[in-house]
Write a protein that holds these residues in place. Structure first.
Motif, short mmCIF file in Angstrom:
data_model
loop_
_atom_site.label_atom_id
_atom_site.label_comp_id
_atom_site.label_asym_id
_atom_site.label_seq_id
_atom_site.Cartn_x
_atom_site.Cartn_y
_atom_site.Cartn_z
N GLY A 136 0.81 -0.99 0.03
CA GLY A 136 -0.05 -0.03 0.08
C GLY A 136 1.00 1.16 -0.02
O GLY A 136 0.23 2.28 -0.21
N LEU A 137 2.20 1.11 0.02
CA LEU A 137 3.44 2.32 0.22
C LEU A 137 3.40 2.79 -1.31
O LEU A 137 4.22 3.76 -1.35
N THR A 138 2.81 2.15 -2.37
CA THR A 138 3.51 2.43 -3.55
C THR A 138 2.93 3.83 -4.11
O THR A 138 3.38 4.63 -5.01
N VAL A 139 1.92 4.38 -3.45
CA VAL A 139 1.35 5.91 -3.62
C VAL A 139 2.34 6.78 -3.15
O VAL A 139 2.49 7.70 -3.77
N SER A 140 2.69 6.62 -1.99
CA SER A 140 3.72 7.64 -1.54
C SER A 140 4.86 7.44 -1.46
O SER A 140 5.90 8.35 -0.96
N ALA A 141 5.30 6.15 -1.84
CA ALA A 141 6.84 5.72 -1.52
C ALA A 141 7.45 5.15 -2.91
O ALA A 141 6.59 4.55 -3.74
N LYS A 142 8.57 5.27 -2.96
CA LYS A 142 9.26 4.81 -4.22
C LYS A 142 9.68 3.41 -4.08
O LYS A 142 9.60 2.89 -2.77
N GLU A 143 10.15 2.66 -5.00
CA GLU A 143 10.09 1.27 -5.32
C GLU A 143 11.49 1.01 -4.34
O GLU A 143 11.48 -0.14 -3.47
N GLU A 144 12.43 1.59 -4.48
CA GLU A 144 13.59 1.50 -3.48
C GLU A 144 13.44 1.81 -2.12
O GLU A 144 13.84 1.06 -1.23
N ASP A 145 12.40 2.60 -1.80
CA ASP A 145 11.93 2.70 -0.20
C ASP A 145 11.32 1.39 0.10
O ASP A 145 11.69 1.02 1.43
N ILE A 146 10.51 1.04 -0.47
CA ILE A 146 9.91 -0.27 -0.08
C ILE A 146 10.92 -1.55 0.13
O ILE A 146 10.68 -2.36 0.88
N LYS A 147 11.78 -1.60 -0.84
CA LYS A 147 12.65 -2.80 -0.82
C LYS A 147 13.66 -2.54 0.35
O LYS A 147 13.96 -3.62 1.04
#
Length: 412
Positions: free
Chosen positions: A321-332
């Protein structure tokens, strides 16, 4: 869009995101009779739990300024911004001006806030007060309301003050075509012809915020200060401040939202507490990642249960669910941090070790080299550079002095 700002005279990093003051336009206050007061305060830090160390207000007729003796010390950033620090003289703690080296007269926080309300009560007359301040983060109103709530002065404050008007948002809207930065120093130089304006003191910032709104309300028809020293706020200035003001109840809602956000952030303390002991760049990065989780409404227990049930797949599902406010590298990076934290077979991510200051000079090959002015002999004999020494071995005195080779050093 404004990409640069200053908080109490200190630089903020350039960011692509809008500051909180510009996210939404203020709803304004209903028509009525209002008295305008420039206001600002210095604090021991920029957190909600920090204390007030100076509160100040300004009108063309008179001003109010009072220093407050905090229970804690000012953090390094606050000492640089405000040019004050806490010193101990004998058994007493005092507030000292680092420029003039004079001891400042202080009161307790509750006494200063009570005097401030008394002063505002005289200024409001038969109307209400609009407090004008200049700040991109909108943190000062919430910190003031939190302090008033702590001392049970909030009800009295609400009977005096109708709302807060942020001259930062007003200037960003009115001056977006002419200036790139709407910091106090830039606006003072461009709008007020004050090239040497100091913003170290809360009273100076309160004065500048009032005069900026006065100038923007007057437009191009009159010169700044045409009303003369001691003149009351004009009708146009009152209408401008009223239209750009946020009611007190709106700031109270923002305070409640901030408290809920901090509660969610605190649930992640087992994960991020060790990482927050890193150097400043890593610490800033960790703070951003933690804020992403709190903004998304996630809690530590939710991620823990997801990992226990489905391991990495559970973490990926929770963080999707963070894909809206976060970048892919943030989630990784978040997935890696939590996986290392929950998996007992993996080493948790921790702060990077800090090298001694004298060993930070590096050669062109990237390896740690000799500091300027040191000799290879003194470097090899230093216990900090000897490969045979353990981290527990210490030598008293200057480590740069030569140590006789055949004589062993006992470990502590």
């Amino acid at each position: 869009m404004v990409s640069e700002a200053k908080v109490n005279g200190g630089e903020l990093e350039t960011t692509a995101e809008l500051p909180p003051a510009l996210i939404e336009k203020p709803a304004g206050l209903p028509p009525g009779k209002y008295a305008l007061v420039g206001w600002d305060m210095d604090t021991t830090g920029r957190r909600l739990i920090d204390e007030i160390c100076q509160i100040a207000a300004y009108t063309p007729k008179q001003s109010y300024s009072q220093y407050i003796m905090p229970y804690g010390d000012l953090n390094p950033g606050a000492r640089r911004r405000h040019n004050v620090r806490v010193v101990t003289v004998g058994r007493y703690r005092m507030l000292k001006d680092t420029n003039t080296h004079k001891i400042l007269k202080t009161k307790s926080e509750i006494s200063a806030l009570s005097d401030f309300l008394d002063w505002l009560e005289k200024e409001k007359g038969d109307g209400s007060v609009i407090l004008i301040y200049h700040e991109p983060r909108r943190l000062s109103p919430t910190m003031l309301l939190e302090a008033l709530t702590r001392y049970k002065l909030l009800d009295r404050f609400k009977s005096i003050v109708a709302g807060f008007a942020d001259s930062y948002a007003l200037a960003a809207d009115k001056c977006k075509a002419t200036v790139k930065s709407v910091s106090l120093r830039v606006l003072a130089r461009v709008l007020l012809d004050a090239d040497s304006l100091s913003v170290d003191s809360a009273l100076e910032r309160a004065t500048a915020a009032y005069r900026i709104v006065e100038h923007l309300a007057q437009g191009e028809q009159q010169e700044v200060g045409a009303g003369g020293e001691g003149a009351s706020a004009s009708k146009d200035m009152v209408e401008t401040a009223r239209a750009w003001a946020r009611p007190v109840h709106t700031e109270l809602e923002a305070l409640a939202t901030l408290k809920n956000l901090l509660e969610r952030q605190n649930t992640f303390r087992p994960v991020f507490a060790p990482l927050l002991r890193s150097a400043r760049p890593e610490r800033k990065r960790v703070t951003q990642l933690r804020r992403l989780l709190a903004d998304a409404g996630l809690l530590y227990d939710q991620l823990k249960d997801a990992w226990q049930e489905h391991k990495l797949a559970g973490l990926e599902k929770q963080l999707a669910g963070l894909t809206v406010s976060a970048k892919e590298e943030d989630i990784k990076e978040l997935i890696e941090i939590f996986d290392c934290h929950f998996d007992p077979t993996k080493e948790p991510k921790g702060p990077k070790p800090r090298l001694p200051r004298k060993n930070r000079a590096t050669s062109s090959a990237g390896e740690t080299g000799e500091a300027e002015g040191s000799t290879s002999e003194s470097q090899n004999s230093s216990p900090h550079n000897s490969p045979n020494k353990t981290s527990n071995d210490m030598v008293a005195g200057d480590s740069s002095q030569k140590v006789p080779a055949p004589e062993p050093v006992a470990a502590n």
